[in-house]
Design an enzyme around this catalytic site. Sequence first.
Site, PDB file in Angstrom:
ATOM      1  N   GLU A  64       6.085   2.077  -0.422  1.00  0.00           N
ATOM      2  CA  GLU A  64       6.168   2.462   1.119  1.00  0.00           C
ATOM      3  C   GLU A  64       7.753   2.722   1.476  1.00  0.00           C
ATOM      4  O   GLU A  64       8.365   1.953   2.022  1.00  0.00           O
ATOM      5  CB  GLU A  64       5.654   1.015   1.886  1.00  0.00           C
ATOM      6  CG  GLU A  64       4.151   1.071   1.302  1.00  0.00           C
ATOM      7  CD  GLU A  64       3.579   0.113   2.358  1.00  0.00           C
ATOM      8  OE1 GLU A  64       4.235  -1.065   2.761  1.00  0.00           O
ATOM      9  OE2 GLU A  64       2.368  -0.136   2.494  1.00  0.00           O
ATOM     10  N   GLU A 104      -2.976   1.745  -1.027  1.00  0.00           N
ATOM     11  CA  GLU A 104      -3.425   0.776  -0.277  1.00  0.00           C
ATOM     12  C   GLU A 104      -4.297   1.115   1.022  1.00  0.00           C
ATOM     13  O   GLU A 104      -3.909   1.970   1.682  1.00  0.00           O
ATOM     14  CB  GLU A 104      -2.113  -0.283   0.249  1.00  0.00           C
ATOM     15  CG  GLU A 104      -1.526  -0.824  -0.898  1.00  0.00           C
ATOM     16  CD  GLU A 104      -0.299  -1.469  -0.137  1.00  0.00           C
ATOM     17  OE1 GLU A 104      -0.242  -1.808   0.957  1.00  0.00           O
ATOM     18  OE2 GLU A 104       0.774  -1.788  -1.095  1.00  0.00           O
TER      19      GLU A 104
END
Length: 409
Positions: A203, A323
């Site tokens: 991320e 995710e």
Amino acid sequence: MIACLAIGLVAAFLPGGGNPAGKGISADVGSAAGDAVKANDKLIQPPLHTSGSDLIDSAGKKVNLTGVNWFGFETNTYAPHGLWARNWKSMLDQIKSTGFNTIRLPYSNQLFDQASKPNGINYHLNPDLKGLTSMQLMDKIVRGATDRGIMVLLDRHRPDSQAQSELWYTSSVSEQRWIDDWTMLAKHFKDDPLVIGGDLHNEPRGQATWGSGNKSTDWRLAAERAGDAILKENPNWLVVVEGIESYKNDYYWWGGNLMGAHDNPVRLSVDDKLVYSPHDYGPGVYQQSWFQAPNYPDNLESVWNKHWAYLKHDNTAPLLLGEFGGKSVSPSTVEGKWQHATVDFAKKNSLNYTYWSWNANSGDTGGVLNNDWKTVNKAKVAMLKQYQAPFAEAPKKSGASDESKADKS
């Protein structure tokens, strides 16, 4: 975040597997052998490579990763979570029996420091883990997974055990340390084909840019540097590259914005190893504007196509939805509608995914496991079972395995 059983028995888990009843002994043997061959033909055979937007195995079959995240190595336990409640082998057995063919395994660079000792483990339930270093424990978990035909994708989730970072480096963990640890892992797991690759940094966000040319912030350039170093050490690995948060003032989920890859794609020294990996979440994580649109959830495909799904439609590269997850899967809730729409979209477009998360202790999303760490959330499992792919062919074992039947405590 923002975030399993011997392969020789696999026919028993597939429709039509096993011996048909009411036949003679010789017919049983022939049928069983034939079923085993058919089952083995379906198994994924790593290493994997890419062709357009598809993943291809070494036998030339188009394949998919349909897995789950099991986190903990990236935290200050330096071990996968839940081992305080149960045996590690039974955990892997359950991941397999639930149908996940891949584990995305987060770690931090701090895991490899000598002072980082595994903790939070019930050694009465896991006596064979006592005294292991963090790296030895990772070896144990990874080998246990791949022996069961579960592929493993390593995920550099944090630089240290305390928190994620915007960029791939921090004041205490340099870019060189980040790359060195990746090349160490690529070399270390080179002989296990079911360790299929690395998710370079979890991320990227905030200061992270894409295509800016600024060496200190351009995530695309950093991914190329790390990816090429990994492929030099292990040319069989997939290099998994997430997006960023903001591109040309368009803000999206952390790691989810891959708009920049259209004009500035990642360029690796080996051209069939790149996988792009967006993260995507529902309103339980943050109330994005599109969840409140009058045409929700019908608007979701246009949101996804704009930020990352176009890469699949344009046949640019495979996508791994690294995710996604949430607490509610009820079709009557906004979050439940989003989860079902995501799984449907992944199935329709043959996307790869690793669901967040297996763990019961993910605060924003909950897990596939219930809070007892033993039983599964049946509604989540039913949703995910709508789209699950075959397992991989387990590596040939040399010598005696340390695997024995799990203690089901």
